[in-house]
Design a protein around this motif. Structure first.
Motif, PDB file in Angstrom:
ATOM      1  N   VAL A   5      10.405  11.204   3.018  1.00  0.00           N
ATOM      2  CA  VAL A   5       9.819  10.019   2.398  1.00  0.00           C
ATOM      3  C   VAL A   5      10.557   9.784   1.084  1.00  0.00           C
ATOM      4  O   VAL A   5      10.786  10.721   0.320  1.00  0.00           O
ATOM      5  CB  VAL A   5       8.313  10.219   2.106  1.00  0.00           C
ATOM      6  CG1 VAL A   5       7.743   9.040   1.330  1.00  0.00           C
ATOM      7  CG2 VAL A   5       7.536  10.447   3.393  1.00  0.00           C
ATOM      8  N   LEU A   7      10.622   6.961  -2.257  1.00  0.00           N
ATOM      9  CA  LEU A   7      10.065   5.788  -2.931  1.00  0.00           C
ATOM     10  C   LEU A   7      10.998   5.378  -4.055  1.00  0.00           C
ATOM     11  O   LEU A   7      11.511   6.229  -4.789  1.00  0.00           O
ATOM     12  CB  LEU A   7       8.693   6.103  -3.524  1.00  0.00           C
ATOM     13  CG  LEU A   7       7.588   6.467  -2.554  1.00  0.00           C
ATOM     14  CD1 LEU A   7       6.340   6.873  -3.309  1.00  0.00           C
ATOM     15  CD2 LEU A   7       7.288   5.299  -1.643  1.00  0.00           C
ATOM     16  N   VAL A  18       1.397   5.778  -7.956  1.00  0.00           N
ATOM     17  CA  VAL A  18       1.869   5.598  -6.581  1.00  0.00           C
ATOM     18  C   VAL A  18       2.520   6.889  -6.091  1.00  0.00           C
ATOM     19  O   VAL A  18       2.302   7.313  -4.951  1.00  0.00           O
ATOM     20  CB  VAL A  18       2.854   4.415  -6.488  1.00  0.00           C
ATOM     21  CG1 VAL A  18       3.454   4.311  -5.094  1.00  0.00           C
ATOM     22  CG2 VAL A  18       2.182   3.116  -6.895  1.00  0.00           C
ATOM     23  N   LEU A  19       3.296   7.542  -6.949  1.00  0.00           N
ATOM     24  CA  LEU A  19       3.919   8.820  -6.585  1.00  0.00           C
ATOM     25  C   LEU A  19       2.866   9.891  -6.336  1.00  0.00           C
ATOM     26  O   LEU A  19       2.963  10.664  -5.378  1.00  0.00           O
ATOM     27  CB  LEU A  19       4.870   9.298  -7.683  1.00  0.00           C
ATOM     28  CG  LEU A  19       6.098   8.448  -7.961  1.00  0.00           C
ATOM     29  CD1 LEU A  19       6.954   9.110  -9.031  1.00  0.00           C
ATOM     30  CD2 LEU A  19       6.890   8.226  -6.698  1.00  0.00           C
ATOM     31  N   THR A  22       1.129   9.291  -3.009  1.00  0.00           N
ATOM     32  CA  THR A  22       2.018   9.653  -1.903  1.00  0.00           C
ATOM     33  C   THR A  22       2.057  11.167  -1.724  1.00  0.00           C
ATOM     34  O   THR A  22       1.942  11.680  -0.602  1.00  0.00           O
ATOM     35  CB  THR A  22       3.431   9.102  -2.140  1.00  0.00           C
ATOM     36  OG1 THR A  22       3.354   7.679  -2.258  1.00  0.00           O
ATOM     37  CG2 THR A  22       4.371   9.482  -1.016  1.00  0.00           C
ATOM     38  N   SER A  25      -1.196  12.420  -0.204  1.00  0.00           N
ATOM     39  CA  SER A  25      -1.280  12.070   1.207  1.00  0.00           C
ATOM     40  C   SER A  25      -0.404  12.987   2.066  1.00  0.00           C
ATOM     41  O   SER A  25      -0.836  13.465   3.121  1.00  0.00           O
ATOM     42  CB  SER A  25      -0.862  10.615   1.395  1.00  0.00           C
ATOM     43  OG  SER A  25      -0.889  10.257   2.746  1.00  0.00           O
ATOM     44  N   LEU A  26       0.814  13.238   1.617  1.00  0.00           N
ATOM     45  CA  LEU A  26       1.705  14.131   2.360  1.00  0.00           C
ATOM     46  C   LEU A  26       1.137  15.544   2.451  1.00  0.00           C
ATOM     47  O   LEU A  26       1.150  16.164   3.518  1.00  0.00           O
ATOM     48  CB  LEU A  26       3.087  14.162   1.716  1.00  0.00           C
ATOM     49  CG  LEU A  26       3.922  12.898   1.867  1.00  0.00           C
ATOM     50  CD1 LEU A  26       5.169  12.991   0.993  1.00  0.00           C
ATOM     51  CD2 LEU A  26       4.288  12.678   3.318  1.00  0.00           C
ATOM     52  N   ARG A  41      -0.108  17.194  -7.029  1.00  0.00           N
ATOM     53  CA  ARG A  41      -0.386  15.938  -7.752  1.00  0.00           C
ATOM     54  C   ARG A  41      -0.044  16.072  -9.232  1.00  0.00           C
ATOM     55  O   ARG A  41       0.613  15.218  -9.823  1.00  0.00           O
ATOM     56  CB  ARG A  41      -1.863  15.552  -7.587  1.00  0.00           C
ATOM     57  CG  ARG A  41      -2.202  14.181  -8.187  1.00  0.00           C
ATOM     58  CD  ARG A  41      -3.692  13.937  -8.215  1.00  0.00           C
ATOM     59  NE  ARG A  41      -4.366  14.801  -9.155  1.00  0.00           N
ATOM     60  CZ  ARG A  41      -4.354  14.637 -10.502  1.00  0.00           C
ATOM     61  NH1 ARG A  41      -3.700  13.646 -11.027  1.00  0.00           N
ATOM     62  NH2 ARG A  41      -5.000  15.477 -11.268  1.00  0.00           N
TER      63      ARG A  41
END
Length: 126
Positions: A5, A7, A18-19, A22, A25-26, A41
């Motif tokens: 992925v 971005l 946003v990072l 992501t 979620s991963l 995070r």
């Protein structure tokens, strides 16, 4: 190696969320524990705090995520002006936190770029 992925976002601290989203979620898809997800995070936040102050305002913040069943490797980079070397990160609080949260962390400077690269492993047992 191409990231799983990638971005590309404006160089603006507002986009760090946003990072983080992501990364969360991963890690959740990889069945990381809640603590491991939180470590990832926070590591994304600290790595961003290290590189953003050195970015050219008109550049892109680029984050690449490589995933494996038990780890996530992240590279967050920004373009810099010239070959100026940022100050020693070891003295920076963000670096201290990043290195405490990760199994591997490093900073790379190159011709016109500055990057934080780190790995977070899952502590979940199979």
């Amino acid at each position: 190696m191409r990231p799983d992925v990638e971005l590309r976002l404006p160089v603006d601290p507002a986009f760090v969320s946003v990072l983080r989203a992501t990364a969360v979620s991963l890690a959740a898809r990889l069945n990381f524990t809640i603590d491991d997800i939180e470590d990832l995070r926070m590591a994304v936040s600290e790595a961003s705090a290290l590189v953003l102050p050195h970015a050219q305002a008109d550049g892109d913040l680029v984050a690449g995520f490589h995933t494996a069943p038990d780890k996530v490797e992240v590279r967050i980079s920004v373009p810099t002006s010239g070959t100026a070397t940022p100050p020693a990160a070891e003295e920076d609080f963000a670096w201290q936190v990043l290195s405490a949260l990760t199994t591997h962390a490093e900073l790379q400077t190159g011709e016109g770029s500055y990057a934080a690269i780190f790995t977070v492993h899952s502590t979940a047992t199979v």
